[in-house]
Design a protein around this motif. Structure first.
Motif, PDB file in Angstrom:
ATOM      1  N   HIS A  33       0.992  -1.290  -0.077  1.00 62.01           N
ATOM      2  CA  HIS A  33       0.187  -0.190  -0.086  1.00 62.01           C
ATOM      3  C   HIS A  33       1.201   1.107  -0.263  1.00 62.01           C
ATOM      4  O   HIS A  33       2.050   1.201   0.927  1.00 62.01           O
ATOM      5  CB  HIS A  33      -0.852   0.060   1.476  1.00 62.01           C
ATOM      6  N   LEU A  35       0.628   5.392   1.012  1.00 59.62           N
ATOM      7  CA  LEU A  35      -0.879   6.366   1.682  1.00 59.62           C
ATOM      8  C   LEU A  35      -0.318   7.648   1.216  1.00 59.62           C
ATOM      9  O   LEU A  35       1.097   8.032   1.589  1.00 59.62           O
ATOM     10  CB  LEU A  35      -0.836   5.968   2.787  1.00 59.62           C
ATOM     11  N   GLN A  37      -0.057  11.110   3.374  1.00 57.79           N
ATOM     12  CA  GLN A  37      -0.996  12.280   5.164  1.00 57.79           C
ATOM     13  C   GLN A  37      -0.645  13.562   4.884  1.00 57.79           C
ATOM     14  O   GLN A  37       0.225  13.634   4.945  1.00 57.79           O
ATOM     15  CB  GLN A  37       0.329  11.096   5.897  1.00 57.79           C
ATOM     16  N   GLY A  40      -2.080  18.586   7.370  1.00 57.97           N
ATOM     17  CA  GLY A  40      -3.406  18.102   8.730  1.00 57.97           C
ATOM     18  C   GLY A  40      -3.518  17.235   9.304  1.00 57.97           C
ATOM     19  O   GLY A  40      -4.211  16.963  10.064  1.00 57.97           O
ATOM     20  N   GLY A  41      -2.457  16.121   9.011  1.00 57.88           N
ATOM     21  CA  GLY A  41      -3.088  14.706   9.502  1.00 57.88           C
ATOM     22  C   GLY A  41      -3.500  13.804   8.537  1.00 57.88           C
ATOM     23  O   GLY A  41      -3.779  12.373   9.356  1.00 57.88           O
ATOM     24  N   GLY A  42      -4.252  13.803   7.766  1.00 53.12           N
ATOM     25  CA  GLY A  42      -5.692  12.935   7.282  1.00 53.12           C
ATOM     26  C   GLY A  42      -4.993  12.305   6.460  1.00 53.12           C
ATOM     27  O   GLY A  42      -3.485  12.483   5.477  1.00 53.12           O
ATOM     28  N   ILE A  43      -4.997  10.890   6.461  1.00 53.01           N
ATOM     29  CA  ILE A  43      -3.926   9.795   5.187  1.00 53.01           C
ATOM     30  C   ILE A  43      -5.362   9.641   4.562  1.00 53.01           C
ATOM     31  O   ILE A  43      -6.504   8.989   5.099  1.00 53.01           O
ATOM     32  CB  ILE A  43      -3.691   8.518   6.826  1.00 53.01           C
ATOM     33  N   SER A  45      -5.292   6.621   1.349  1.00 53.00           N
ATOM     34  CA  SER A  45      -4.933   5.459   0.901  1.00 53.00           C
ATOM     35  C   SER A  45      -4.812   5.750  -0.576  1.00 53.00           C
ATOM     36  O   SER A  45      -5.618   6.356  -1.323  1.00 53.00           O
ATOM     37  CB  SER A  45      -5.361   3.702   0.676  1.00 53.00           C
ATOM     38  N   PHE A  94       4.145  -0.436   8.758  1.00 53.18           N
ATOM     39  CA  PHE A  94       4.399   1.084   7.830  1.00 53.18           C
ATOM     40  C   PHE A  94       5.876   1.342   7.255  1.00 53.18           C
ATOM     41  O   PHE A  94       6.885   1.240   8.395  1.00 53.18           O
ATOM     42  CB  PHE A  94       4.005   2.364   8.581  1.00 53.18           C
ATOM     43  N   LYS A  96       8.406   4.748   7.784  1.00 55.83           N
ATOM     44  CA  LYS A  96       8.567   5.812   8.286  1.00 55.83           C
ATOM     45  C   LYS A  96       8.338   6.697   7.391  1.00 55.83           C
ATOM     46  O   LYS A  96       7.891   8.144   8.099  1.00 55.83           O
ATOM     47  CB  LYS A  96      10.239   6.041   9.269  1.00 55.83           C
TER      48      LYS A  96
END
Lengths: 104, 115
Positions: A33, A35, A37, A40-43, A45, A94, A96
């Motif tokens: 996967h 991703l 981010q 603002g912090g939202g993640i 996919s 995950f 870093k």
């Protein structure tokens, strides 16, 4: 040795540049996967892939299962692409993250 | 079709209090993952649950932390006797099926501050 290595850790680019983020992993996988981010912090996919290549707009993800390596490419980068990009060879493992900053 | 809902978005607790974080997965998803993100660090897996079952809790601290996903209602991550080091963003993600081939959908996160 970490199970996931992402490079570079930080990347600064000028608007319009072609971006490549690399991910090497040591675990066996069925799907990897990518991703995103946002500051603002939202993640979100971006991709889930188990072979070959996938494309979505200006984003392209490739994977080489034999080499245990995946890349995320961004063509014609834009300041709104500024985010942290995270590689996850498993939902439990995950990287870093790579912090990308695209300057106008 | 509502996405993954987490609440509260922000929670402030004093040392020694309890924190309860809730996660409602996307409709039709029965697999829930909890992750923790400490300040300036990456996401770390904590626990993976399926309805009424803990599948993998290898990333969760052995003490003070617990998680559940009941047959009805949201998944809950519970932190007892919080300490300053628990201050972090806690993200929940849901997936339609087991294993790594199901896409992950993330909530907005719950930001815990311990005073």
């Amino acid at each position: 040795k970490n199970e996931v290595e992402q490079s570079p850790q930080n990347l600064t680019a000028q608007e319009g540049e072609f971006i490549t983020i690399n991910c090497s992993y040591s675990v066996g996988i069925s799907a990897l996967h990518w991703l995103q981010q946002h500051p603002g912090g939202g993640i979100v996919s971006l991709f889930m892939l188990s072979s070959g290549k996938k494309k979505h707009g200006r984003l392209i993800a490739t994977i080489n299962i034999q080499e245990k390596h995946s890349s995320l490419h961004i063509t014609a980068s834009h300041p709104r692409d500024s985010a942290v990009y995270i590689c996850a060879p498993k939902k439990l493992v995950f990287g870093k993250g790579t912090k990308l900053t695209v300057n106008p | 079709n509502a996405g993954v809902m987490q609440n509260p978005r922000h929670l402030v607790r004093r040392r020694g209090q309890e924190a309860r974080l809730r996660c409602s997965p996307m409709k039709g998803h029965s697999h829930v993952y909890w992750y923790r993100q400490l300040p300036e660090e990456g996401l770390k897996f904590m626990v993976y649950l399926q309805k009424e079952n803990i599948i993998d809790e290898s990333g969760m601290p052995k003490e003070r932390f617990s998680a559940e996903f009941p047959k009805e209602g949201p998944s809950i991550l519970r932190i007892q006797q919080v300490v300053r080091g628990d201050s972090a963003a806690y993200f929940c993600a849901s997936s339609p099926w087991r294993g790594d081939t199901g896409e992950l959908f993330f909530g907005e996160g719950s930001r815990l501050t311990v005073l």
